[in-house]
Design an enzyme around this catalytic site. Structure first.
Site, PDB file in Angstrom:
ATOM      1  N   ASP A  47       0.820  -1.213   0.000  1.00 35.07           N
ATOM      2  CA  ASP A  47       0.000   0.000   0.000  1.00 35.07           C
ATOM      3  C   ASP A  47       0.856   1.267   0.000  1.00 35.07           C
ATOM      4  O   ASP A  47       2.011   1.264   0.419  1.00 35.07           O
ATOM      5  CB  ASP A  47      -0.923   0.007   1.219  1.00 35.07           C
ATOM      6  CG  ASP A  47      -0.152   0.015   2.529  1.00 35.07           C
ATOM      7  OD1 ASP A  47       0.814  -0.766   2.644  1.00 35.07           O
ATOM      8  OD2 ASP A  47      -0.495   0.799   3.425  1.00 35.07           O
ATOM      9  N   GLU A  48       0.254   2.337  -0.453  1.00 39.92           N
ATOM     10  CA  GLU A  48       0.784   3.697  -0.325  1.00 39.92           C
ATOM     11  C   GLU A  48       2.233   3.836  -0.788  1.00 39.92           C
ATOM     12  O   GLU A  48       3.065   4.427  -0.101  1.00 39.92           O
ATOM     13  CB  GLU A  48       0.660   4.181   1.125  1.00 39.92           C
ATOM     14  CG  GLU A  48      -0.783   4.302   1.590  1.00 39.92           C
ATOM     15  CD  GLU A  48      -0.889   4.834   3.008  1.00 39.92           C
ATOM     16  OE1 GLU A  48      -1.843   5.562   3.298  1.00 39.92           O
ATOM     17  OE2 GLU A  48      -0.018   4.496   3.831  1.00 39.92           O
ATOM     18  N   CYS A  49       2.551   3.300  -1.941  1.00 41.33           N
ATOM     19  CA  CYS A  49       3.909   3.422  -2.456  1.00 41.33           C
ATOM     20  C   CYS A  49       4.108   4.784  -3.127  1.00 41.33           C
ATOM     21  O   CYS A  49       3.339   5.160  -4.010  1.00 41.33           O
ATOM     22  CB  CYS A  49       4.191   2.302  -3.461  1.00 41.33           C
ATOM     23  SG  CYS A  49       5.424   1.150  -2.855  1.00 41.33           S
TER      24      CYS A  49
END
Length: 364
Positions: free
Chosen positions: A168-170
């Protein structure tokens, strides 16, 4: 057994009851902040009380790496601040959960949220300054050798079939701004950072499969070519869950069940894994929805007040995942939740005591 004028009486009834969803989970984030073993245990007791059966245990984030690796000991030696679970601790919790009918699914988030990894192993970082990096370098072969050896070691600690690898949230700009990584992308015809993450996810999935495990990832990892046995955990909305089911992947809903957002029990209670975008799916596609997970992130929660954030609201989510979809009377839920809250006291949860203790401390 009742006492009547005619003697003892036993009312005979038939109870027809079964869970609507097989996956009824609680995520506890031990990555942002270490959660001590006694806190973990009493929350497992609470899970047992309300028939939750999956403990999703997240061990690392940018803020810390909180599990012992004997293969790569600098992970916890440099990244934990001295607070981490020994492998003996992990085995103890796995056995404790198993005795309560709860499976333990570990999460090792990658390729991002990994700053704490680089304190001990800076060569994993994609930025020139590892201290400023939050993303693993997906272009080096040594990265995959490291990941394979690490997951092999962790696989021996966690007997469950599933392992969560995050995703997530790269911040893909970290890759796109690195000249060496940008050249790798050009040579291999990788158009952008999102495509580079997809390449990393595919490589990691093969590593997980070699370990005879099934990979779970946050909804960012879903792409048309994502292997069908990868389970998608949707946190950004029900559309991610619907997309996964249409793509042939099984899915878990966490959107609407984020306990750290301090929503009311009623708000959580009205969220359903089969509602919204999912309701328009075919019966075959809906069958790919495994259930849901409440999520307790510890960004702004300490181990002292964690119980207070998890309970009793999680009991309302547990009922949503167990009971028929048409059971939706909020007033009835709150009446029963009050009784469950007291019952949880008997299990050792401190959600009500904490409030009193903190008020006393503040007031002197």
């Amino acid at each position: 057994v009742r006492v009547t004028p005619r003697g003892f009486s036993v009312p005979v009834v038939t109870i027809d009851d079964q869970p609507r969803f097989a996956w009824r989970g609680l995520l506890i984030d031990s990555g942002h902040r270490f959660v001590p073993i006694p806190v973990v245990k009493r929350n497992l007791d609470g899970m047992e009380a309300v028939k939750l059966n999956v403990f999703h245990w997240r061990f690392a984030d940018n803020q810390g790496f909180h599990i012992e690796s004997k293969t790569f000991p600098l992970l916890q030696e440099k990244g934990s601040g001295g607070f981490y679970y020994s492998q003996a601790d992990v085995r103890e919790i796995v056995a404790y959960a198993r005795d309560r009918g709860i499976r333990v699914v570990p999460e090792f988030d990658m390729p991002c949220h990994t700053t704490s990894w680089f304190l001990g192993y800076p060569n994993l970082a994609s930025a020139q300054d590892p201290a400023q990096s939050s993303a693993i370098d997906p272009t080096r072969e040594n990265t995959y050798k490291f990941v394979a050896a690490f997951l092999d070691e962790m696989g021996s600690l966690f007997p469950d079939l599933y392992v969560h690898t995050g995703g997530d949230e790269c911040d893909v700009k970290e890759w796109e701004g690195n000249p060496r990584i940008r050249e790798f992308m050009r040579v291999h015809s990788i158009k952008d950072g999102a495509a580079l993450q997809a390449m990393f996810t595919a490589r990691v999935q093969k590593i997980v499969a070699r370990e005879r495990k099934i990979m779970i990832g946050w909804d960012e990892v879903l792409r048309p070519d994502t292997p069908k046995d990868v389970i998608i955990q949707s946190w950004r909305g029900p559309s991610g869950l619907a997309d996964a089911a249409r793509n042939g992947n099984r899915g878990i809903l966490s959107f609407g069940y984020y306990l750290d957002l301090n929503q009311s029990a009623a708000e959580h209670y009205q969220v359903d894994p089969l509602a919204g975008d999912v309701s328009a799916l075919t019966a075959e596609q809906k069958a790919r929805v495994l259930g849901g997970e409440a999520a307790m992130w510890t960004d702004i929660v300490s181990d002292e007040n964690l119980d207070n954030r998890v309970w009793p609201r999680t009991a309302a989510i547990a009922e949503r995942l167990w009971s028929p979809e048409q059971v939706r009377d909020v007033d009835s839920m709150y009446q029963r939740l009050a009784l469950v809250s007291m019952k949880l006291d008997y299990y050792g949860l401190r959600h009500r005591l904490i409030t009193e203790e903190m008020l006393e401390r503040m007031s002197g």
